[in-house]
Write a protein that holds these residues in place. Sequence first.
Motif, short mmCIF file in Angstrom:
data_model
loop_
_atom_site.label_atom_id
_atom_site.label_comp_id
_atom_site.label_asym_id
_atom_site.label_seq_id
_atom_site.Cartn_x
_atom_site.Cartn_y
_atom_site.Cartn_z
N ALA A 22 0.62 -1.13 -0.16
CA ALA A 22 -0.08 -0.01 -0.05
C ALA A 22 0.95 1.29 0.08
O ALA A 22 0.69 2.31 -0.65
N ALA A 23 2.06 1.24 0.72
CA ALA A 23 2.94 2.34 0.85
C ALA A 23 3.58 2.43 -0.40
O ALA A 23 3.76 3.57 -0.90
N ALA A 24 3.98 1.32 -1.15
CA ALA A 24 4.67 1.68 -2.42
C ALA A 24 3.55 2.19 -3.33
O ALA A 24 4.17 3.17 -4.23
N ARG A 25 2.54 1.83 -3.49
CA ARG A 25 1.38 2.30 -4.34
C ARG A 25 1.32 3.84 -4.10
O ARG A 25 1.23 4.42 -5.21
N LEU A 26 1.03 4.10 -2.89
CA LEU A 26 0.88 5.43 -2.75
C LEU A 26 2.10 6.45 -2.93
O LEU A 26 1.89 7.43 -3.56
N ASN A 27 3.27 5.82 -2.61
CA ASN A 27 4.37 6.57 -2.97
C ASN A 27 4.46 6.84 -4.53
O ASN A 27 4.80 7.92 -5.04
N ARG A 28 4.19 5.85 -5.17
CA ARG A 28 4.33 6.02 -6.86
C ARG A 28 3.38 6.91 -7.32
O ARG A 28 3.55 7.83 -7.97
N LEU A 29 2.05 6.78 -6.59
CA LEU A 29 0.90 7.63 -7.01
C LEU A 29 1.50 9.26 -6.76
O LEU A 29 1.12 10.05 -7.63
N LEU A 34 6.48 13.87 -10.69
CA LEU A 34 7.76 13.72 -11.33
C LEU A 34 7.60 13.17 -12.80
O LEU A 34 8.35 13.56 -13.81
N VAL A 35 6.62 12.17 -13.18
CA VAL A 35 6.74 11.62 -14.31
C VAL A 35 5.86 12.77 -15.40
O VAL A 35 6.62 13.08 -16.23
N THR A 36 4.97 13.46 -14.94
CA THR A 36 4.44 14.67 -15.42
C THR A 36 5.52 15.57 -16.01
O THR A 36 5.82 15.98 -17.07
N LEU A 78 14.59 8.43 -15.89
CA LEU A 78 13.19 8.32 -15.26
C LEU A 78 12.17 7.56 -16.14
O LEU A 78 11.09 6.76 -16.05
N LEU A 79 12.21 8.31 -17.49
CA LEU A 79 11.49 7.91 -18.46
C LEU A 79 11.65 6.19 -19.10
O LEU A 79 10.79 5.51 -19.49
#
Length: 347
Positions: A22-29, A34-36, A78-79
């Motif tokens: 859950a933490a990994a998912r929320l961190n990624r979201l 950064l992705v944008t 990152l890309l």
Amino acid sequence: MVAPTTPGTTPTPTNDAPVADAAARLNRLADGYLVTAALHVAAELGVADVLDRGACDAERLAAEVGARPGPLSRVLRLLVAEGVLVEFPDGTFSLTPSGRLLRSDVPGSLRGVVRARGGVYATAAPALAEAVREGGVAFERARGEPFFEHLAQHPAELAAFQASMVDRSARAAADVLAVYDFGRFRRLVDVGGGFGVLLSAILTATSGVSGVLFDRAEVVASARVPEGTEVVAGDFFAGVPAGGDAYLLSWILHDWDDADARRILTRCREAMGPDGTLLVVDAMLPERAADGPAVIRLDVTMLLLATGCERTGREFGELFASAGFTLRRIVPTASPLGLVVLEAVPA
Ligand SMILES: C[S@@+](CC[C@H](N)C(=O)[O-])C[C@H]1O[C@@H](n2cnc3c(N)ncnc32)[C@H](O)[C@@H]1O
């Protein structure tokens, strides 16, 4: 591992694994910004156009696009992590199928869309919490003026926004033309038609129809439409060109709240005869968020930028009725954005 549950109770984690997931998912979201930003760098610098000519390392790429190799290489990696680029063992990079959509002037290009989202749209994001708490428009809180007035004063942001519309309209035009026949109309007025991408596609695909492109002066100044198309500058709150038997509003109503949308519809109603047809191309909001995540994201984009919102079919029907129209039919398209053609006639 999840502890067994009885029906109707919430599963309870028995060790750290689900919590870590859950933490990994929320961190990624939460790192979505950064992705944008990285996509925005690639789109602004034209990285994909260079990589389209062949794989290339960060040093050479930086020289070609006018950037510093070190920072550029970190953004490129990152890309790579996000599946937009591929990195080879010799240190060169190339495009994945998603990365190829960052190229300019190719069918399906998303370069303009990415430039707008990572640029002018993103500037409103920090003000969203304040707007949700207190009301108002996030963009206006962040930038001090309404979105379209701001664009009129900032040519680079206007160009990015219109490039985004051109990319999106090119895809929408194919979806709309696949399901809707414009051949029964004589004179089609595209209200807020931008650079005229959708109108041009309709006029090219349909014989016997003439077109009028109507938008703000700074926008129609750069329009590209087929020869013979009338181009008119103006304000759709003040009035729209008369004499059309069809009035098209493509991705217009979602920019405005009900009161302003009603004003635009009323101007169309005044300009058309009793036998006129109103055609609205917009995304249709699903009843449940899970049924249309892309439309839900578009709806929050409207919350960021303007007073508008996406609407359900019922809400469109009520809005039309309040401006003197009867909704006659809703024609779905194959667009992943939930795009529909709503056809209405004077009540
Ligand atoms: C979301 S874009 C849609 C453009 C185009 N119809 C399409 O489908 O891509 C909204 C358009 O409304 C135009 N617009 C905004 N305010 C306007 C006004 N007061 N009068 C005329 N056009 C306006 C903008 O310039 C922009 O081209």
